[in-house]
Motif scaffolding. Sequence first.
Motif, PDB file in Angstrom:
ATOM      1  N   ARG A 121      19.513  82.615  66.824  1.00  0.00           N
ATOM      2  CA  ARG A 121      19.113  81.215  67.048  1.00  0.00           C
ATOM      3  C   ARG A 121      19.413  80.344  65.836  1.00  0.00           C
ATOM      4  N   VAL A 122      19.693  80.960  64.702  1.00  0.00           N
ATOM      5  CA  VAL A 122      19.981  80.214  63.481  1.00  0.00           C
ATOM      6  C   VAL A 122      21.481  79.972  63.408  1.00  0.00           C
ATOM      7  N   HIS A 123      21.860  78.711  63.232  1.00  0.00           N
ATOM      8  CA  HIS A 123      23.279  78.375  63.276  1.00  0.00           C
ATOM      9  C   HIS A 123      23.812  77.765  61.981  1.00  0.00           C
ATOM     10  N   ASP A 124      22.962  77.487  61.031  1.00  0.00           N
ATOM     11  CA  ASP A 124      23.392  76.810  59.816  1.00  0.00           C
ATOM     12  C   ASP A 124      23.805  77.835  58.763  1.00  0.00           C
ATOM     13  N   ARG A 125      25.062  78.212  58.760  1.00  0.00           N
ATOM     14  CA  ARG A 125      25.581  79.233  57.842  1.00  0.00           C
ATOM     15  C   ARG A 125      25.503  78.782  56.387  1.00  0.00           C
ATOM     16  N   VAL A 126      25.689  77.499  56.117  1.00  0.00           N
ATOM     17  CA  VAL A 126      25.613  77.010  54.739  1.00  0.00           C
ATOM     18  C   VAL A 126      24.201  77.224  54.206  1.00  0.00           C
ATOM     19  N   ALA A 127      23.201  76.874  54.984  1.00  0.00           N
ATOM     20  CA  ALA A 127      21.817  77.071  54.556  1.00  0.00           C
ATOM     21  C   ALA A 127      21.522  78.555  54.376  1.00  0.00           C
ATOM     22  N   LEU A 128      22.015  79.385  55.271  1.00  0.00           N
ATOM     23  CA  LEU A 128      21.791  80.825  55.152  1.00  0.00           C
ATOM     24  C   LEU A 128      22.453  81.386  53.895  1.00  0.00           C
ATOM     25  N   ASP A 129      23.642  80.907  53.574  1.00  0.00           N
ATOM     26  CA  ASP A 129      24.325  81.346  52.357  1.00  0.00           C
ATOM     27  C   ASP A 129      23.547  80.924  51.111  1.00  0.00           C
ATOM     28  N   GLU A 130      22.999  79.702  51.123  1.00  0.00           N
ATOM     29  CA  GLU A 130      22.207  79.228  49.992  1.00  0.00           C
ATOM     30  C   GLU A 130      20.934  80.045  49.840  1.00  0.00           C
ATOM     31  N   ILE A 131      20.306  80.391  50.940  1.00  0.00           N
ATOM     32  CA  ILE A 131      19.102  81.218  50.901  1.00  0.00           C
ATOM     33  C   ILE A 131      19.435  82.599  50.345  1.00  0.00           C
ATOM     34  N   ALA A 132      20.566  83.148  50.740  1.00  0.00           N
ATOM     35  CA  ALA A 132      20.981  84.459  50.242  1.00  0.00           C
ATOM     36  C   ALA A 132      21.220  84.421  48.734  1.00  0.00           C
ATOM     37  N   LEU A 133      21.860  83.371  48.243  1.00  0.00           N
ATOM     38  CA  LEU A 133      22.080  83.235  46.802  1.00  0.00           C
ATOM     39  C   LEU A 133      20.752  83.113  46.057  1.00  0.00           C
ATOM     40  N   TYR A 134      19.850  82.320  46.597  1.00  0.00           N
ATOM     41  CA  TYR A 134      18.532  82.148  45.988  1.00  0.00           C
ATOM     42  C   TYR A 134      17.796  83.482  45.946  1.00  0.00           C
ATOM     43  N   ALA A 135      17.900  84.261  47.004  1.00  0.00           N
ATOM     44  CA  ALA A 135      17.262  85.576  47.045  1.00  0.00           C
ATOM     45  C   ALA A 135      17.840  86.502  45.983  1.00  0.00           C
ATOM     46  N   GLU A 136      19.142  86.433  45.756  1.00  0.00           N
ATOM     47  CA  GLU A 136      19.771  87.249  44.719  1.00  0.00           C
ATOM     48  C   GLU A 136      19.232  86.890  43.338  1.00  0.00           C
ATOM     49  N   VAL A 137      19.066  85.593  43.087  1.00  0.00           N
ATOM     50  CA  VAL A 137      18.527  85.149  41.798  1.00  0.00           C
ATOM     51  C   VAL A 137      17.073  85.596  41.658  1.00  0.00           C
ATOM     52  N   LEU A 138      16.282  85.425  42.696  1.00  0.00           N
ATOM     53  CA  LEU A 138      14.884  85.844  42.639  1.00  0.00           C
ATOM     54  C   LEU A 138      14.761  87.343  42.397  1.00  0.00           C
ATOM     55  N   THR A 139      15.622  88.124  43.011  1.00  0.00           N
ATOM     56  CA  THR A 139      15.603  89.569  42.810  1.00  0.00           C
ATOM     57  C   THR A 139      15.940  89.913  41.364  1.00  0.00           C
ATOM     58  N   ALA A 140      16.955  89.274  40.827  1.00  0.00           N
ATOM     59  CA  ALA A 140      17.349  89.535  39.439  1.00  0.00           C
ATOM     60  C   ALA A 140      16.234  89.153  38.469  1.00  0.00           C
ATOM     61  N   VAL A 141      15.578  88.040  38.730  1.00  0.00           N
ATOM     62  CA  VAL A 141      14.472  87.602  37.874  1.00  0.00           C
ATOM     63  C   VAL A 141      13.296  88.572  37.986  1.00  0.00           C
TER      64      VAL A 141
END
Length: 53
Positions: free
Chosen positions: A9-29
């Motif tokens: 149901r989620v169609h906004d790939r740009v938003a999903l990519d940004e969320i994935a990048l943010y998750a990577e940073v949060l994991t590293a921190v």
Amino acid sequence: MGHDELDSRVHDRVALDEIALYAEVLTAVAISERPLTLVELDNALGLSASAIR
């Protein structure tokens, strides 16, 4: 997490990519015992030194 595992149901790939990048940073921190250096932050985001210059 790949896009194939996401809710169809989620169609906004740009938003999903940004969320994935943010998750990577949060994991590293979260696993670091100190603030990340710029190099470590770039690595968490999948950037290489050659891409930055």
